[in-house]
Each structure stands twice: as structure tokens, then as C-alpha cells.
Design a protein around this motif. Structure first.
Motif, PDB file in Angstrom:
ATOM      1  N   ASP A  66       0.830  -1.200   0.000  1.00 40.55           N
ATOM      2  CA  ASP A  66       0.000   0.000   0.000  1.00 40.55           C
ATOM      3  C   ASP A  66       0.869   1.258   0.000  1.00 40.55           C
ATOM      4  O   ASP A  66       0.552   2.244  -0.658  1.00 40.55           O
ATOM      5  CB  ASP A  66      -0.929  -0.023   1.232  1.00 40.55           C
ATOM      6  N   PHE A  86      -7.234  -6.150  -2.526  1.00 38.19           N
ATOM      7  CA  PHE A  86      -6.346  -6.322  -1.385  1.00 38.19           C
ATOM      8  C   PHE A  86      -6.049  -7.808  -1.203  1.00 38.19           C
ATOM      9  O   PHE A  86      -6.932  -8.644  -1.336  1.00 38.19           O
ATOM     10  CB  PHE A  86      -6.981  -5.755  -0.108  1.00 38.19           C
ATOM     11  N   ILE A  87      -4.796  -8.133  -0.901  1.00 41.47           N
ATOM     12  CA  ILE A  87      -4.359  -9.502  -0.675  1.00 41.47           C
ATOM     13  C   ILE A  87      -4.539  -9.815   0.812  1.00 41.47           C
ATOM     14  O   ILE A  87      -4.156  -9.007   1.668  1.00 41.47           O
ATOM     15  CB  ILE A  87      -2.874  -9.685  -1.065  1.00 41.47           C
ATOM     16  N   GLN A  88      -5.088 -10.967   1.103  1.00 43.62           N
ATOM     17  CA  GLN A  88      -5.260 -11.362   2.502  1.00 43.62           C
ATOM     18  C   GLN A  88      -3.911 -11.828   3.038  1.00 43.62           C
ATOM     19  O   GLN A  88      -3.499 -12.959   2.835  1.00 43.62           O
ATOM     20  CB  GLN A  88      -6.309 -12.459   2.621  1.00 43.62           C
ATOM     21  N   GLN A  89      -3.246 -10.906   3.666  1.00 42.57           N
ATOM     22  CA  GLN A  89      -1.916 -11.142   4.229  1.00 42.57           C
ATOM     23  C   GLN A  89      -1.737 -10.141   5.358  1.00 42.57           C
ATOM     24  O   GLN A  89      -2.288  -9.043   5.320  1.00 42.57           O
ATOM     25  CB  GLN A  89      -0.852 -10.933   3.137  1.00 42.57           C
ATOM     26  N   GLU A  90      -0.966 -10.512   6.326  1.00 41.28           N
ATOM     27  CA  GLU A  90      -0.695  -9.613   7.456  1.00 41.28           C
ATOM     28  C   GLU A  90      -0.036  -8.333   6.927  1.00 41.28           C
ATOM     29  O   GLU A  90       0.981  -8.396   6.233  1.00 41.28           O
ATOM     30  CB  GLU A  90       0.220 -10.309   8.452  1.00 41.28           C
ATOM     31  N   PRO A  97      -0.966  -2.743   4.080  1.00 47.54           N
ATOM     32  CA  PRO A  97      -1.476  -3.959   3.444  1.00 47.54           C
ATOM     33  C   PRO A  97      -0.855  -4.202   2.069  1.00 47.54           C
ATOM     34  O   PRO A  97      -0.200  -3.330   1.496  1.00 47.54           O
ATOM     35  CB  PRO A  97      -2.973  -3.714   3.328  1.00 47.54           C
ATOM     36  N   ASP A 122     -12.271  -0.950  -0.985  1.00 45.75           N
ATOM     37  CA  ASP A 122     -12.383  -2.343  -1.444  1.00 45.75           C
ATOM     38  C   ASP A 122     -13.097  -2.448  -2.785  1.00 45.75           C
ATOM     39  O   ASP A 122     -12.976  -3.460  -3.467  1.00 45.75           O
ATOM     40  CB  ASP A 122     -13.141  -3.191  -0.411  1.00 45.75           C
TER      41      ASP A 122
END
Length: 188
Positions: A46, A69-73, A80, A64
Motif C-alpha cells: 500500500d 487487497f491480498i489477505q496477508q498480514e 497492506p 475495497d
């Protein structure tokens, strides 16, 4: 006379995809002007995609509904992870790299002539948009660079890519995500 026992000429197999052909042609045109082709990640932080480009935290592009967005910490500093929404994150990376190279040296002038051609991803799908598209942009940083250099570069590109008889113009235009902005028109 034809000797039908002689081996024939094998037909060539396949060809480059039209997008690959366009990328090669665009790269060749800009390389004649001294631009270097750069490549940066399709999956981006980001910070490079938005924060470093002064997109405020609640800017619509960070929604969104606009960005994948990638689901990652998230990274504590870079935030993000997103699929690259535009090629401008490459400009940030290029300027940071040039600044790092120039720091500590006698010559603190930064000169950049880069061309970035990449896949971009946005949550847009209608008659004129797809969720994955190719974008190309150039960045020139140096002393005494002005909008006339941009206009000359665009004119050269238009005539090289579309034909000598083509004419281009730049005109102010409002884009929701960039300001100031303008569009390039090409005669047909």
C-alpha cells in the motif's frame, strides 16, 4: 519442374501475442529517446501504491470497491498488500533507488528516464474497463525539464506508433484520482 520428393519448408509455429508485440514496439520507440525499461512487482505494498503518492487514508482508490487487497498480514511500515492498481508505484521505487544511489556522492543531481509497462488490477468491469489491463507510463527527472519535453515525447511516440500523419494534443481533464491531470488525444 517441382520435385515432390524434396522436403518442404516447415511453417513457423505461432507468433507473439499482440500485447507482447505492442510492448516490444513501445519499448523500442522510447529506448530511441533514451528511456530504460523497468519492471516492478505486480503485488505491491500500500505504501508504494498509495501513501507515497499522497493518497489520503480514506481516498476512494483505497476502497475495497476499487482495489484488490491480498489477505496477508500488513507490514507495520508499508501497510497492506494489494494487486498493483497502477504503474505509478514504479515511479516511487525508481526515484527512491536513484536518491539512494546519489546520496553521499559528489553529484546529487538525479536523472531518470524510465518506461514502466505492467499489468494493473482494479475492481472495474464495464464496456470500457476490465479488471486486469496493461498500462505504460514514463518518468523523466532532471534539470530544466518542462511540459514542452513531455509534449515533444508524446508527439514522437504518436508519430512512431500510429503513423507520421497523426497529430496529438494534450488537454486538461479531471480524473477522480489524480490532480492536476490531462488527457492525450490522437487524430485518426
Amino acid at each position: 519442374k517441382i520435385d515432390i520428393t524434396e522436403p518442404g519448408t516447415k511453417p513457423s509455429l505461432g507468433h507473439l501475442h499482440l500485447i507482447t508485440q505492442a510492448i516490444e514496439e513501445i519499448t523500442t520507440i522510447f529506448s530511441k529517446l533514451g528511456f530504460s525499461r523497468v519492471r516492478y512487482p505486480e503485488i505491491e505494498w500500500d505504501w508504494y501504491a498509495f501513501t507515497s503518492l499522497n493518497f489520503p487514508p480514506h481516498h476512494p482508490a483505497r476502497d475495497d470497491w476499487e482495489t484488490f487487497f491480498i489477505q496477508q498480514e500488513p507490514d507495520p511500515k508499508k501497510g497492506p498488500v494489494v494487486l498493483t492498481p497502477h504503474t505509478s508505484s514504479g515511479q516511487v521505487r525508481e526515484m527512491l533507488s536513484a536518491a539512494k544511489s546519489a546520496s553521499g556522492g559528489l553529484n546529487t543531481t538525479i536523472n531518470i528516464k524510465m518506461l514502466n509497462i505492467a499489468k494493473c488490477y482494479r475492481r472495474q468491469s464495464d464496456v470500457s474497463h476490465t479488471q486486469m489491463f496493461h498500462q505504460f507510463e514514463g518518468l523523466v527527472v532532471g534539470e530544466n525539464i518542462s511540459i514542452t519535453h513531455l509534449k515533444g515525447t508524446l508527439d514522437y511516440f504518436v508519430k512512431s506508433y500510429f503513423g507520421e500523419k497523426r497529430v496529438s494534443r494534450i488537454r486538461p481533464y479531471h480524473f477522480q484520482f489524480t490532480e492536476p491531470s490531462f488527457e492525450v488525444d490522437v487524430s485518426c
